[in-house]
Design an enzyme around this catalytic site. Structure first.
Site, PDB file in Angstrom:
ATOM      1  N   HIS A 105      35.053  90.810 -48.478  1.00  0.00           N
ATOM      2  CA  HIS A 105      34.718  89.863 -49.540  1.00  0.00           C
ATOM      3  C   HIS A 105      34.472  90.544 -50.883  1.00  0.00           C
ATOM      4  O   HIS A 105      34.445  89.881 -51.910  1.00  0.00           O
ATOM      5  CB  HIS A 105      33.522  88.990 -49.137  1.00  0.00           C
ATOM      6  CG  HIS A 105      32.189  89.690 -49.125  1.00  0.00           C
ATOM      7  ND1 HIS A 105      31.637  90.237 -47.994  1.00  0.00           N
ATOM      8  CD2 HIS A 105      31.299  89.911 -50.107  1.00  0.00           C
ATOM      9  CE1 HIS A 105      30.461  90.757 -48.275  1.00  0.00           C
ATOM     10  NE2 HIS A 105      30.234  90.575 -49.556  1.00  0.00           N
ATOM     11  N   ASP A 135      35.359  91.120 -41.854  1.00  0.00           N
ATOM     12  CA  ASP A 135      34.847  91.283 -43.220  1.00  0.00           C
ATOM     13  C   ASP A 135      34.804  92.757 -43.621  1.00  0.00           C
ATOM     14  O   ASP A 135      33.846  93.219 -44.238  1.00  0.00           O
ATOM     15  CB  ASP A 135      33.469  90.648 -43.385  1.00  0.00           C
ATOM     16  CG  ASP A 135      33.070  90.526 -44.859  1.00  0.00           C
ATOM     17  OD1 ASP A 135      33.983  90.398 -45.702  1.00  0.00           O
ATOM     18  OD2 ASP A 135      31.859  90.579 -45.170  1.00  0.00           O
ATOM     19  N   SER A 210      26.683  94.866 -50.828  1.00  0.00           N
ATOM     20  CA  SER A 210      27.754  94.598 -49.870  1.00  0.00           C
ATOM     21  C   SER A 210      28.742  95.758 -49.825  1.00  0.00           C
ATOM     22  O   SER A 210      29.248  96.192 -50.863  1.00  0.00           O
ATOM     23  CB  SER A 210      28.495  93.318 -50.247  1.00  0.00           C
ATOM     24  OG  SER A 210      27.701  92.188 -50.056  1.00  0.00           O
ATOM     25  N   LEU A 265      39.643  87.959 -24.628  1.00  0.00           N
ATOM     26  CA  LEU A 265      39.178  88.045 -23.252  1.00  0.00           C
ATOM     27  C   LEU A 265      39.844  86.989 -22.382  1.00  0.00           C
ATOM     28  O   LEU A 265      40.230  87.256 -21.247  1.00  0.00           O
ATOM     29  CB  LEU A 265      37.655  87.899 -23.214  1.00  0.00           C
ATOM     30  CG  LEU A 265      37.003  87.874 -21.832  1.00  0.00           C
ATOM     31  CD1 LEU A 265      37.303  89.179 -21.084  1.00  0.00           C
ATOM     32  CD2 LEU A 265      35.501  87.651 -21.962  1.00  0.00           C
ATOM     33  N   GLY A 266      39.952  85.775 -22.912  1.00  0.00           N
ATOM     34  CA  GLY A 266      40.537  84.696 -22.122  1.00  0.00           C
ATOM     35  C   GLY A 266      39.564  84.100 -21.129  1.00  0.00           C
ATOM     36  O   GLY A 266      39.956  83.693 -20.027  1.00  0.00           O
TER      37      GLY A 266
END
Length: 466
Positions: A105, A135, A210, A265-266
């Site tokens: 960001h 991010d 950040s 992962l499923g």
């Protein structure tokens, strides 16, 4: 070396005595118990770490929206005008050749990036990789000499209560160091990333921090500061950092294969609360219950079963699906992650392959034309890969409306993007071939019975063509 010097002096002994204490013993965490110990300084850690923390200046073009721009009468007089917007963040040098990691960001949609080092040298930066799901972003600057580097702490031994330093440029005032402790680990569902399992700290973090560094007492990187919890916009002592394991994975990808694979992962996992723990016969709430397994997904191939309780991944405790997803995401594609599972009262270890979600993330659509109620829509087949990209349930399948042309027949009938096509002409719709076949066989029909699902609600109607 830094940690040895700091913690050795916490033993309340003379300098001569401290020199006799073995390095291994100095690794023990010590609680200060005197005023003298409380007056010890973080300066040695700061001197080592701050040269590798940089300021990141980004410039982007945004549309300045006039308040009357959407008004039907005033829209021709007040149009949106592009303007430049400057923003400030921080970053961490992780490779001496000029590789820098920061938050996505901070650099998102930037048309120009400039990096300023702690010694005030400035560089133009290029983007190697950006990833909205984590991010994180990786930048590179061209330099003729090696840059200072903040090493990764990959030991995995960080604990709640450990001292940490946050380094960045809050509010643009200049490089700033704040201290605190690790308040919590593996915080999930607290912010902007899809693979979030954050370190929480009370070290002061503010806008501008950040992308900056969260550093331990060895002077090593344990996380990248990314967000705060605040009602005022300033620090309330609740800040979050992306753990170094994820940072390392993204950096390695940027310098290696170049494309970050989204491990899937499923399996659906449910946190085990107190009531569920009692129902399952557990001594206390722990782990995550497997509610459903997607056929032929990674979990299925590894032997994970409905009713299993996932206790840990690679030796790290997990308590929800987000925690398991994070641990998988720190592994490279083709690796295996070790799941510790409780099954029928016994612990079982399963090797789960790290693979991407099946299907195409950006599948080719079927553009419907002709004289039928779907004329003007674009249809795509859902798959776990596509569903994850657009943010819908990855276990859903079938055919979904991706777009609807303006003034089309479909628009007049009220079709919307996101509508799931369940049945048409009394027949189930499973894939695009089904749709194409139904449209071909019923060409020229005037009445079209259609069943769609919209936001979880089923709608049945008969559409009449005139």
């Amino acid at each position: 070396m830094i940690r040895h010097l700091l913690i050795a002096s916490l033993f309340a002994c003379t300098p001569a005595m401290a020199q006799d204490i073995p390095f291994a013993e100095s690794q023990d965490r010590i609680v200060p118990d005197s005023r003298t110990e409380m007056q010890l300084s973080f300066a040695p850690v700061v001197r080592e770490a701050t040269p590798a923390v940089v300021n990141v200046y980004s410039r982007r073009v945004v549309e300045a929206q006039h308040p009357f721009a959407n008004d039907p009468f005033f829209s021709r007089m007040f149009r949106s005008q592009p303007r430049e917007q400057n923003s400030l963040g921080s970053g961490v040098i992780v490779d001496a050749s000029g590789v820098i990691v920061t938050n996505n960001h901070v650099v998102n949609n930037a048309t120009e990036l400039r990096v300023v080092l702690a010694d005030r040298r400035e560089f133009e930066a290029e983007i190697l990789l950006t990833d909205d799901a984590t991010d994180l972003a990786v930048l590179r600057v061209e330099t003729d000499e090696p840059l200072p580097v903040l090493p990764f702490d990959m030991s995995g031994d960080i604990e709640v209560g450990d001292l940490v330093l946050a380094i960045g440029n809050p509010f643009g005032v200049g490089q700033t160091v704040t201290s605190g402790i690790v308040s919590a680990l593996a915080r999930t569902d607290v912010g902007r990333t899809d693979f979030g399992s954050f370190i929480q700290t009370d070290a002061a973090i503010n806008p501008g921090n950040s992308g900056g560094a969260l550093v331990d007492m060895d002077g090593e990187l344990v996380g990248v500061n990314t967000m705060i919890f605040s009602r005022s916009g300033g620090s309330n002592g609740i800040g979050f950092a992306i753990p170094v394991e994820m940072v390392r994975r993204v950096v390695d990808t940027a310098l290696g294969e170049g494309e970050l694979v989204r491990p899937w992962l499923g399996a659906r996992l449910q946190p085990v609360d107190n009531d569920l723990a009692q129902a399952l016969g557990l001594d206390r709430p722990r782990g995550a219950l497997v509610n459903e397994v997607y056929p032929q997904a990674a979990a299925d191939e590894a032997g994970l079963q409905q009713g299993d309780i996932v206790l840990a991944v690679d030796g790290r405790d997990v308590n929800d699906e987000s925690g398991a997803r994070f641990r998988l995401a720190t592994r490279a594609a083709g690796d295996e992650a070790e799941f510790t599972v409780l099954r029928d009262g016994e612990e079982v270890r399963l090797d789960v392959p790290v693979v991407a979600a099946p299907g195409e993330a950006d599948p080719a659509p079927l553009e419907v034309s002709g004289r039928n109620p779907l004329s003007g829509v674009s249809l795509v087949e859902m798959s776990p890969a596509f569903n994850e990209r657009v943010g819908i349930d990855p276990f859903m399948d079938g055919v979904i409306v991706s777009s609807v042309g303006r003034r089309s027949i479909a628009a007049r009938f009220g079709f919307r993007p996101g509508d799931l096509l369940v049945e048409m002409m009394g027949e189930s719709v499973g894939d695009l071939d089904d749709v194409a076949d139904l449209l071909d066989r019923n060409d020229g029909e005037r009445i079209w019975p259609v069943v769609i699902e919209r936001r979880g609600h089923r709608h049945e109607t008969a559409l009449r063509l005139y």
